[in-house]
Scaffold this active site. Structure first.
Site, PDB file in Angstrom:
ATOM      1  N   HIS A  21       0.996  -1.441   0.007  1.00 55.61           N
ATOM      2  CA  HIS A  21       0.006   0.125   0.074  1.00 55.61           C
ATOM      3  C   HIS A  21       0.761   1.289  -0.094  1.00 55.61           C
ATOM      4  O   HIS A  21       0.544   2.195  -0.811  1.00 55.61           O
ATOM      5  CB  HIS A  21      -0.898   0.013   1.389  1.00 55.61           C
ATOM      6  CG  HIS A  21      -1.849  -1.109   1.359  1.00 55.61           C
ATOM      7  ND1 HIS A  21      -1.898  -1.821   2.370  1.00 55.61           N
ATOM      8  CD2 HIS A  21      -2.947  -1.435   0.562  1.00 55.61           C
ATOM      9  CE1 HIS A  21      -2.948  -2.669   2.365  1.00 55.61           C
ATOM     10  NE2 HIS A  21      -3.565  -2.330   1.127  1.00 55.61           N
ATOM     11  N   LYS A  45     -18.597  -6.426   6.562  1.00 55.83           N
ATOM     12  CA  LYS A  45     -16.985  -6.999   6.408  1.00 55.83           C
ATOM     13  C   LYS A  45     -16.546  -7.280   7.620  1.00 55.83           C
ATOM     14  O   LYS A  45     -16.562  -6.339   8.376  1.00 55.83           O
ATOM     15  CB  LYS A  45     -16.402  -5.845   5.386  1.00 55.83           C
ATOM     16  CG  LYS A  45     -14.892  -6.638   4.677  1.00 55.83           C
ATOM     17  CD  LYS A  45     -14.691  -5.816   3.576  1.00 55.83           C
ATOM     18  CE  LYS A  45     -13.432  -6.253   3.298  1.00 55.83           C
ATOM     19  NZ  LYS A  45     -12.852  -5.607   2.063  1.00 55.83           N
ATOM     20  N   ARG A  94      -2.079  -6.340  -8.653  1.00 56.42           N
ATOM     21  CA  ARG A  94      -1.292  -7.513  -8.265  1.00 56.42           C
ATOM     22  C   ARG A  94      -0.991  -8.479  -9.247  1.00 56.42           C
ATOM     23  O   ARG A  94      -0.202  -9.072  -9.425  1.00 56.42           O
ATOM     24  CB  ARG A  94      -1.046  -7.801  -6.973  1.00 56.42           C
ATOM     25  CG  ARG A  94      -0.852  -7.118  -5.693  1.00 56.42           C
ATOM     26  CD  ARG A  94      -1.465  -7.347  -4.173  1.00 56.42           C
ATOM     27  NE  ARG A  94      -2.960  -7.364  -4.615  1.00 56.42           N
ATOM     28  CZ  ARG A  94      -3.738  -7.410  -3.490  1.00 56.42           C
ATOM     29  NH1 ARG A  94      -3.252  -7.751  -2.237  1.00 56.42           N
ATOM     30  NH2 ARG A  94      -5.149  -7.252  -3.578  1.00 56.42           N
ATOM     31  N   SER A 131      -2.860  -7.938   2.485  1.00 54.10           N
ATOM     32  CA  SER A 131      -3.228  -7.888   3.977  1.00 54.10           C
ATOM     33  C   SER A 131      -3.701  -9.148   4.604  1.00 54.10           C
ATOM     34  O   SER A 131      -3.661  -9.641   5.489  1.00 54.10           O
ATOM     35  CB  SER A 131      -4.536  -6.789   4.021  1.00 54.10           C
ATOM     36  OG  SER A 131      -3.951  -5.320   3.985  1.00 54.10           O
TER      37      SER A 131
HETATM   38  P1  ADP Z   1      -9.528  -3.657  -0.540  1.00 54.26           P
HETATM   39  O1  ADP Z   1     -10.508  -4.477   0.413  1.00 54.26           O
HETATM   40  O2  ADP Z   1     -10.486  -2.353  -1.129  1.00 54.26           O
HETATM   41  O3  ADP Z   1      -9.146  -4.450  -1.651  1.00 54.26           O
HETATM   42  P2  ADP Z   1      -6.958  -3.663   0.423  1.00 54.26           P
HETATM   43  O4  ADP Z   1      -6.428  -2.825   1.707  1.00 54.26           O
HETATM   44  O5  ADP Z   1      -6.786  -4.980   0.390  1.00 54.26           O
HETATM   45  O6  ADP Z   1      -8.591  -2.957   0.377  1.00 54.26           O
HETATM   46  O7  ADP Z   1      -6.334  -2.910  -0.640  1.00 54.26           O
HETATM   47  C1  ADP Z   1      -6.336  -1.466  -1.086  1.00 54.26           C
HETATM   48  C2  ADP Z   1      -5.727  -1.365  -2.635  1.00 54.26           C
HETATM   49  O8  ADP Z   1      -4.326  -1.732  -2.191  1.00 54.26           O
HETATM   50  C3  ADP Z   1      -6.246  -2.151  -3.422  1.00 54.26           C
HETATM   51  O9  ADP Z   1      -6.109  -1.460  -4.867  1.00 54.26           O
HETATM   52  C4  ADP Z   1      -5.008  -3.400  -3.753  1.00 54.26           C
HETATM   53  O10 ADP Z   1      -5.041  -3.897  -5.032  1.00 54.26           O
HETATM   54  C5  ADP Z   1      -3.923  -2.605  -3.448  1.00 54.26           C
HETATM   55  N1  ADP Z   1      -2.864  -3.391  -2.860  1.00 54.26           N
HETATM   56  C6  ADP Z   1      -2.757  -4.176  -1.777  1.00 54.26           C
HETATM   57  N2  ADP Z   1      -1.883  -5.075  -1.498  1.00 54.26           N
HETATM   58  C7  ADP Z   1      -0.907  -4.406  -2.683  1.00 54.26           C
HETATM   59  C8  ADP Z   1       0.375  -4.700  -2.954  1.00 54.26           C
HETATM   60  N3  ADP Z   1       1.053  -5.511  -2.629  1.00 54.26           N
HETATM   61  N4  ADP Z   1       0.919  -3.914  -3.906  1.00 54.26           N
HETATM   62  C9  ADP Z   1       0.429  -3.149  -4.812  1.00 54.26           C
HETATM   63  N5  ADP Z   1      -1.119  -2.686  -4.461  1.00 54.26           N
HETATM   64  C10 ADP Z   1      -1.603  -3.541  -3.438  1.00 54.26           C
END
Ligand code: ADP
Length: 154
Positions: A21, A45, A94, A131
């Site tokens: 992130h 959620k 990803r 995450s």
């Molecule tokens: P959501 O539940 O909205 O997917 P996340 O916190 O999992 O929330 O992810 C938020 C954003 O960050 C999404 O666009 C996700 O694709 C991106 N993201 C998560 N992990 C990574 C990573 N390792 N590298 C790049 N982008 C990421």
């Protein structure tokens, strides 16, 4: 006042925030005047960490970035964009699964509010970080320090 079209929202669960992130936010900085990292609180959620904890980690992580603001929100990202005058949503990709899902959401946000989504590919060294995997590691008492920013490290 900065041009509203240069405000972007980076929405997510951030449960917890990872270095993936952080990388997306840092790489987006040259593109926008202001980036709002918007932590979703979606009814229905289940999160591992409370909204307060997730928000505190985000605030600590981006404290040194004047262009970055952190907030919690409920509801549709497109509605939040309208409230903030943000013309853009930032999302990280990803893999092809992310792409398939995100494309539909991006087109819906465009149809709803005319908001454009800017996709950044995860750097290859971050493509395996999520995450979900960090939560799995934490649940099994594994060391996650290589995958999360300093604020989240124990
Ligand atoms: P959501 O539940 O909205 O997917 P996340 O916190 O999992 O929330 O992810 C938020 C954003 O960050 C999404 O666009 C996700 O694709 C991106 N993201 C998560 N992990 C990574 C990573 N390792 N590298 C790049 N982008 C990421």
């Amino acid at each position: 006042m900065s041009n509203p079209s240069k405000i972007a929202v980076f929405p997510g669960s951030f449960d917890p925030v990872t270095i993936g992130h952080v990388s997306i936010v840092e790489r987006s900085l040259p593109l926008f005047d202001r980036i709002v990292v918007a932590m979703g609180e979606n009814i229905g959620k289940r999160y591992m960490f409370t909204a307060e904890q997730r928000l505190a980690w985000l605030q600590e992580t981006f404290r040194g970035q004047p262009k970055v603001e952190v907030m919690a929100f409920k509801g549709l990202t497109a509605d939040l964009c309208r409230e903030l005058g943000a013309g853009f949503i930032i999302r990280g990709l990803r893999n092809s699964t992310d792409h398939g899902v995100e494309r539909s959401i991006a087109l819906m946000n465009h149809a709803l509010r005319g908001v454009e989504t800017i996709f950044l590919p995860a750097l290859s060294e971050h493509a395996h970080i999520s995450s979900t995997i960090v939560r799995e590691l934490l649940a099994n008492k594994a060391d996650v320090s290589a995958f999360v920013p300093a604020a989240v490290r124990p």
